[in-house]
Design a protein around this motif. Structure first.
Motif, mmCIF file in Angstrom:
data_model
loop_
_atom_site.group_PDB
_atom_site.id
_atom_site.type_symbol
_atom_site.label_atom_id
_atom_site.label_comp_id
_atom_site.label_asym_id
_atom_site.label_seq_id
_atom_site.Cartn_x
_atom_site.Cartn_y
_atom_site.Cartn_z
ATOM 1 N N ASN A 103 0.963 -1.298 0.120
ATOM 2 C CA ASN A 103 -0.073 -0.366 0.136
ATOM 3 C C ASN A 103 0.785 1.199 -0.140
ATOM 4 O O ASN A 103 0.437 2.544 -0.811
ATOM 5 C CB ASN A 103 -1.195 -0.018 1.101
ATOM 6 N N ARG A 106 -2.077 -2.226 -5.255
ATOM 7 C CA ARG A 106 -2.971 -2.039 -3.805
ATOM 8 C C ARG A 106 -3.983 -3.186 -3.948
ATOM 9 O O ARG A 106 -4.557 -3.417 -3.030
ATOM 10 C CB ARG A 106 -3.568 -0.580 -4.302
ATOM 11 N N GLU A 107 -4.184 -3.355 -5.149
ATOM 12 C CA GLU A 107 -4.337 -4.644 -4.952
ATOM 13 C C GLU A 107 -4.638 -5.859 -4.428
ATOM 14 O O GLU A 107 -5.347 -6.191 -3.531
ATOM 15 C CB GLU A 107 -5.707 -4.746 -6.567
ATOM 16 N N TRP A 121 -4.785 -5.413 -0.275
ATOM 17 C CA TRP A 121 -6.037 -5.573 -0.095
ATOM 18 C C TRP A 121 -6.375 -7.035 0.146
ATOM 19 O O TRP A 121 -7.194 -7.730 0.987
ATOM 20 C CB TRP A 121 -7.424 -5.251 -1.145
ATOM 21 N N ASN A 160 -6.908 -9.330 3.340
ATOM 22 C CA ASN A 160 -8.730 -10.191 3.535
ATOM 23 C C ASN A 160 -7.930 -11.489 3.603
ATOM 24 O O ASN A 160 -9.468 -12.264 4.144
ATOM 25 C CB ASN A 160 -8.955 -9.381 2.357
ATOM 26 N N THR A 170 -13.040 -4.028 0.815
ATOM 27 C CA THR A 170 -12.351 -3.313 0.384
ATOM 28 C C THR A 170 -12.504 -2.117 0.480
ATOM 29 O O THR A 170 -13.217 -1.495 0.939
ATOM 30 C CB THR A 170 -13.330 -4.181 -1.491
ATOM 31 N N GLU A 171 -11.939 -1.364 -1.231
ATOM 32 C CA GLU A 171 -12.797 -0.121 -0.936
ATOM 33 C C GLU A 171 -14.320 0.672 -1.441
ATOM 34 O O GLU A 171 -14.504 1.073 -0.764
ATOM 35 C CB GLU A 171 -12.225 0.878 -2.558
ATOM 36 N N TYR A 200 -15.683 -0.553 2.163
ATOM 37 C CA TYR A 200 -14.926 0.616 3.112
ATOM 38 C C TYR A 200 -16.326 1.148 3.717
ATOM 39 O O TYR A 200 -16.114 1.192 5.468
ATOM 40 C CB TYR A 200 -14.115 1.979 2.411
ATOM 41 N N PHE A 258 -7.514 2.400 3.283
ATOM 42 C CA PHE A 258 -6.431 1.085 3.217
ATOM 43 C C PHE A 258 -5.844 1.729 4.852
ATOM 44 O O PHE A 258 -5.591 0.219 5.505
ATOM 45 C CB PHE A 258 -4.889 0.599 2.114
#
Length: 564
Positions: A425, A431-432, A435, A439, A451-452, A455, A480
Motif C-alpha cells: 500500500n 494496492r489490489e 487488499w 483480506n 474493499t474500497e 469501506y 487502507f
C-alpha cells in the motif's frame, strides 16, 4: 515436544560458569572455563548459543516483565492506579528512571547482547570455521538473537550504547550513545547473515530455534519500524524522507516475495483458536509460528513464564485439597491484564478471533464442592484470552502455581502477511494485492472482506465512537491505512506489537487519548485506564534509561531520554 526447554536450562547453567553479570552493561569473566579456550567444539558453541536464548526466557524478561512494556490502546493494567514503580507505572505511562522493571529489562537485554557478542567472537575463532556450515548456522542464531535484542533497545530507548564486541572488562562495558540508524544497520547486517546461513523451517523442525523465516520476518518488522516515526533527543517525532521510506518498504516486499517463493509458511491448519490453544497446550507447529521464546520451568523462576497466568483469565487457587489431588485442578492465574472493553465490539460477531482475544469470564473456587466455577464478568473486567490456564496440559496445572511452560510467539505468519500488505500500500505498486493479503487474514478468521467499495459501510459503526481523525481516509492509501490500523489491532491483539505500530505511525498519544476518553471504564471519577491522561508527547514514546545506569556510565554525560 519441548525437549529443547531442558537444553535451555542445562546450557544456561553451563554458560553461567563462563560468564556472570557484574553490572547492567558488564559481564566479567568469572570462570572455571578459560574463555579463550572454551570454544573448542560444536557442542560448546551450541551451549553458548543456548545461553543467549536463556536470557530471553528469564522470568524478569520475556517471561513476565516484558508483558507490561507494549500496553497501549488495547489493554490497561488493573483498577489499581497508584504508583508502584513497577508494572502499573509502565502500563499507565507514569514511569521514571527508578522503575525496577525497566531496570531489569535493560539489564537482561544487554546481558543477552553481551552473551551473543561472546558467542559470535568465539565461533569465528574456531578451527575450521570457514568451511563448517554447522558453526555458521550457530553463529546465525546468535546474530539473530543479538539483532532481536538490539531492536528491542532501539524501540524502547532510541539511541543507546551498543557494540558488537564482548565486554571483557568493567571499563570496556560502558559506551556512549550510538545513533539508532547505525544500530539499525548492524541489525540488518546480522539478520542478512542469519537468513543466508539458516534453512527454512520444515514440518519436522522446532519453532523454538530460529530459522530463515524468522530472520526474514524480523527484517520486515525492522524495515517498517525504521520507515516510521521515532522520538529523538530534541523531543521531536521524526521519520525518514520519502525516498528512504520507499527503500525500506521495497525491502519489506522483497522479503515477502521470499516467503511466497518458498511456500511453506501459512496460516495454522486448525484455525485461529486452535493456534492459540496450541501455545497453551505446548504443541509445536512451524507453519504459522515462525519463532517462539521457550519456557519450561524446573526450578521456580528459572526459565518459567507467566503467559496465561498474569495475562490470561483469572483462576482462583484451589484450597482445602490434598497434595495428591492437586493435579486434578487448574492452579492459580492472577489475571492482571485487563482489556479495554470497546475492542470486543470492533470484531464482527462471526469473527473467530473475538472470543479468543477477549475472555469475558473467570474461574472462582467452590471450596464445598471442590471445583472451579466459571463466572461471567461485566465489561471493564474482561481479560486477555489468548493464553489460558484451562488450555494448559493437566500435568502442568500444579507443577508450580506461579509459573507456566507456555511459549511466547513474537513472530508469526499472519503478522508477516499484514506487514507485506502495508508495504504494497505504501509503495502504491500493487494496492489490489495489499487488499488481497489483508483480506486473507480476515478470511481465516471468517470475517467479512473489506474493499474500497464497502469501506464506508464497514467503518461506519467505528466512526461513530472511534473516528480516527489522525488518519486521512480521503485517498485510496488512506482508506487502507485506516483498515490496517484496525486489522493489526484485531489480529495481533495483546501480542506485543500494538504499541510499536502506533509509535511508527506517529499516533500513539492520539490513540491513547481517543480510547481513554471514549472508554466506558473511564466514565466515572475513578479512571482505571489513565494512560491517556498521563501520556506526554515527546517523552513517553521512549522509556527512561535506568538511574543506576545513568549514575555508573560516565559516557552518558548525565543525559537521560527527553523528559526524564
Amino acid at each position: 515436544m519441548k525437549k529443547i526447554h531442558l537444553l535451555y536450562i542445562t546450557f544456561a547453567l553451563l554458560l553461567t560458569g563462563l560468564t556472570s553479570c557484574e553490572d547492567l552493561l558488564t559481564e566479567e569473566p568469572n570462570s572455571k572455563y578459560d574463555r579463550d579456550r572454551y570454544f573448542d567444539s560444536e557442542e560448546k558453541a551450541e551451549m553458548a548459543v543456548m545461553g543467549i536464548y536463556s536470557s530471553l526466557s528469564d522470568f524478569n524478561h520475556y517471561g513476565w516483565y516484558e508483558m507490561a512494556a507494549p500496553a497501549s490502546d488495547d489493554t490497561y493494567y488493573t483498577a489499581r492506579t497508584q504508583s508502584d514503580n513497577q508494572v502499573h507505572d509502565i502500563a499507565h505511562y507514569q514511569l521514571n528512571s527508578t522503575n525496577t522493571w525497566i531496570e531489569s529489562l535493560w539489564k537482561l537485554k544487554y546481558e543477552g547482547i553481551d552473551r551473543a557478542n561472546l558467542t559470535i567472537d568465539g565461533i569465528n575463532g574456531m578451527t575450521g570455521y570457514g568451511e563448517n556450515t554447522r558453526l555458521k548456522a550457530l553463529e546465525a542464531e546468535a546474530r539473530f538473537l543479538r539483532a532481536f535484542l538490539a531492536f528491542d533497545l532501539v524501540k524502547g530507548w532510541g539511541d543507546v550504547p551498543f557494540k558488537t564486541s564482548y565486554s571483557s572488562s568493567y571499563e570496556s562495558a560502558f559506551g556512549e550513545r550510538i545513533d539508532r540508524e547505525t544500530i539499525y544497520d548492524e541489525i540488518i547486517t546480522d539478520l542478512t547473515f542469519t537468513k543466508n546461513n539458516l534453512d527454512w523451517a520444515t514440518a519436522s523442525s522446532t519453532p523454538e530455534r530460529v530459522t530463515q523465516g524468522a530472520a526474514r520476518a524480523l527484517l520486515m518488522r525492522v524495515y517498517l519500524q525504521r520507515a516510521g516515526y521515532s522520538l529523538h533527543a530534541n523531543g521531536q517525532l521524526v521519520r525518514p524522507d520519502d525516498s528512504k521510506r520507499k527503500e525500506y518498504f521495497d525491502a519489506v516486499i522483497k522479503e515477502w516475495e521470499a516467503f511466497e517463493d518458498k511456500g511453506y509458511h501459512d496460516f495454522h491448519d486448525g484455525g485461529y483458536e486452535a493456534l492459540f490453544k496450541s501455545f497453551s497446550q505446548g504443541v509445536l507447529n512451524t507453519k504459522e509460528s515462525l519463532w517462539e521464546i521457550a519456557f519450561y520451568h524446573s526450578q521456580g523462576r528459572r526459565n518459567g513464564g507467566a503467559w496465561g497466568i498474569y495475562n490470561g483469565p483469572q483462576v482462583a487457587e484451589p484450597t482445602g485439597i490434598s497434595p495428591s489431588e492437586a493435579n486434578n485442578y487448574m492452579g492459580r492465574a492472577n489475571g492482571f491484564f485487563i482489556v479495554v472493553p470497546e475492542w470486543r465490539s470492533f470484531f464482527e460477531e462471526k469473527d473467530k478471533r473475538r472470543d479468543v482475544a477477549v475472555c469475558t469470564y473467570r474461574y472462582t473456587w467452590n471450596a464445598t464442592k471442590k471445583e472451579h466455577v466459571k463466572e461471567e464478568r461485566s465489561a471493564g473486567s474482561w481479560y486477555v484470552g489468548k493464553w489460558r490456564r484451562e488450555w494448559m496440559p493437566k500435568d502442568s496445572w500444579n507443577k508450580n502455581i506461579n509459573y507456566a511452560d507456555v511459549n511466547y510467539c513474537p513472530l508469526r505468519y499472519a503478522d508477516v502477511v499484514l506487514m507485506a500488505a502495508e508495504a504494497y500500500n505504501e509503495t502504491g505498486t500493487d494496492r489490489e494485492k495489499a487488499w488481497r493479503l489483508l483480506n486473507s487474514v480476515r478470511t481465516r478468521a471468517e470475517a467479512t472482506s473489506i474493499t474500497e467499495e464497502n469501506y464506508e459501510e464497514m467503518m461506519s459503526a467505528r466512526k461513530k465512537t472511534h473516528n480516527l481523525t489522525f488518519i486521512d481516509d480521503s485517498t485510496p492509501e488512506g482508506k487502507f491505512r485506516t483498515v490496517l490500523y484496525w486489522e493489526r489491532g484485531l489480529e495481533l491483539a495483546f501480542e506485543g506489537q500494538r504499541k510499536y505500530d502506533l509509535l511508527r505511525w506517529g499516533v500513539l498519544g492520539k490513540a491513547l487519548k481517543l480510547f481513554g476518553e471514549a472508554s466506558s471504564v473511564n466514565q466515572k471519577e475513578n479512571k482505571p485506564y489513565p494512560a491517556y491522561r498521563n501520556f506526554m508527547e515527546g517523552k513517553h514514546e521512549l522509556f527512561p534509561i535506568p538511574l543506576k545506569e545513568m549514575q555508573s556510565n560516565p559516557k552518558l554525560n548525565g543525559m537521560n531520554n527527553n523528559g526524564y
